[in-house]
Design an enzyme around this catalytic site. Structure first.
Site: not given
Ligand code: CTP
Length: 409
Positions: A214-217, A281
């Protein structure tokens, strides 16, 4: 903190049985930080004594055009002075008679004189018997006032003082004050009738049953766009990846997890919307064939463990053939060559606008409540740099740019 903090509000009270509720309105406005002055029509004073309001507002109550003849030479311009003092005027309850006077510019008492002198927004909350409210004269007056930009908080349906039942009961006190707050948050209802689809947050691409990429959004930017659009009257659908945020008021939310699910959800709603704002994102890659059980460490061959990835569909690109006259807004996070890269995305994703930010800039990082963005438009390719703003204010600015691009409905 409320947007009403420090705002100067004139609360006008007319002669209706609902006038007692104005005392509650006064308290609600004050509790949100507003400074309130009360103006009553002479008939309002038949229902509630001015003393109630002067005690609660700690101020003189204005009723008569010529109250105290020996008072001062400034008496004659009181209505002008107060009209200029106000940041907004709320008349609640307003009667059929005062609505008619305001519509036709009659200024025969202090309250109606102020309305004519007022430069600030005017908000009206009618209360009267149902037959009076639906009478063609009142209905046409209300319609004309709305055309002039006056906000009318519609009365509710229910049992009325007359014993009859119908529409005419003063709207809920909190709801009325919410409406006043809208002004000060810049929330006009200019997106009424528009359908806005917003995506937000990250996507999670499973590696196995318990792990994911995943990502930090945080989703905050997208939720701010959804909230701002709804507050400006738009119908809003929000498709969100996994985030820890509350659904904004009047927003229909659908939760998704993977990029594929987000694609499916957006594709389902694309025909419905007038504008698509892709703040999500979306992960560029997914794991090929993730097992629906936990992978054991021992399953990896000797050496560096490897995960095979496959490219996710680009949601914006895949929907470009469905774009038509819809407004497409993309977001880009760029740490290098911000403008050059953003321009490329603007073209390759058939966008009308791209909102670009650099997470390395102070105040623009992940999870922050503020953002510093640059907006590029397809039309002029001009880059408009916005100052550091709250994400809500950034959302408002983006909506300001979207609105003129949408075809008139
Ligand atoms: N986007 C999308 N579908 C994807 C990936 C991104 O619709 N599979 C959208 C995002 O929601 C965003 C815009 O495309 O509005 C730009 O996203 P970004 O990740 O910056 O662009 P990419 O094309 O993935 O480029 P890169 O990651 O290489 O910078």
């Amino acid at each position: 903190m409320s947007a009403l903090t420090g705002k100067k509000i004139i609360l006008g009270v007319c002669g209706s049985i609902a006038a007692y509720k104005s005392a509650l309105l006064l308290r609600e406005l004050q509790s949100r930080g507003a400074e309130v002055r009360i103006v009553m029509t002479p008939s309002a004073a038949e229902f509630v004594t001015p003393l109630t309001f002067s005690s609660l507002s700690h101020n003189q109550v204005y009723i008569d055009m010529f109250p105290d003849r020996e008072h001062s030479s400034a008496v004659g311009t009181w209505h002008i002075d107060l009209g200029l003092w106000a940041d907004a005027m709320l008349v609640a309850p307003i009667t059929a008679s005062t609505i008619a006077k305001i519509t036709h510019g009659i200024a025969d008492n202090f309250l109606t004189s102020i309305v004519l002198a007022l430069r600030a927004p005017l908000i009206l909350a009618p209360a009267m018997d149902a037959d009076m409210y639906i009478h063609p004269a009142t209905a046409s007056n209300v319609a004309r006032l709305k055309e002039r930009g006056v906000i009318v908080v519609e009365p509710e349906e229910g049992e009325l003082a007359s014993g009859l039942s119908g529409v005419g009961r003063l709207a809920d006190v909190t709801g009325i004050v919410d409406e006043v707050e809208r002004f000060f948050e810049g929330r006009h209802l200019d997106l009424t009738g528009r359908k806005i689809l917003v995506t937000a947050g990250p996507t999670q691409e499973p590696i196995d049953a318990v792990r994911f990429i995943s990502n930090r959004s945080s989703g905050k930017m997208g939720f701010a766009v959804a909230a701002a659009a709804a507050n400006r009257g738009a119908e809003v659908k929000l498709i969100s990846g996994p985030v820890a945020l509350e659904t904004p008021r009047n927003v229909a939310r659908k939760n998704v997890s993977t990029a594929d699910q987000m694609l499916e959800a957006v594709a389902k709603e694309i025909d419905w919307c007038d504008a698509l704002v892709m703040t999500a994102a979306v992960a560029d890659y997914k794991v090929l064939n993730p097992p629906d059980r936990k992978i054991k460490k021992t399953e990896f061959a000797e050496g560096t463990p490897r995960i095979e990835l496959a490219e996710n569909v680009d949601i914006l690109k895949s929907l470009s053939k469905k774009k038509g006259r819809r407004v497409f807004v993309g977001f880009a996070l760029e740490t290098d060559d911000m403008i050059v890269n953003a321009k490329k995305k603007l073209v390759s994703k058939s966008l009308d606008l791209i909102v670009v930010n650099n997470p390395r800039v102070q105040g623009a990082g992940f999870g922050s409540d503020t953002n510093r963005v640059t907006i590029l438009s397809e039309k002029d390719q001009e880059a408009v740099e916005l100052p550091l703003l709250s994400k809500y204010d950034v959302a408002m600015r983006i909506l300001d740019r979207i609105l003129p691009l949408m075809p008139r409905s």
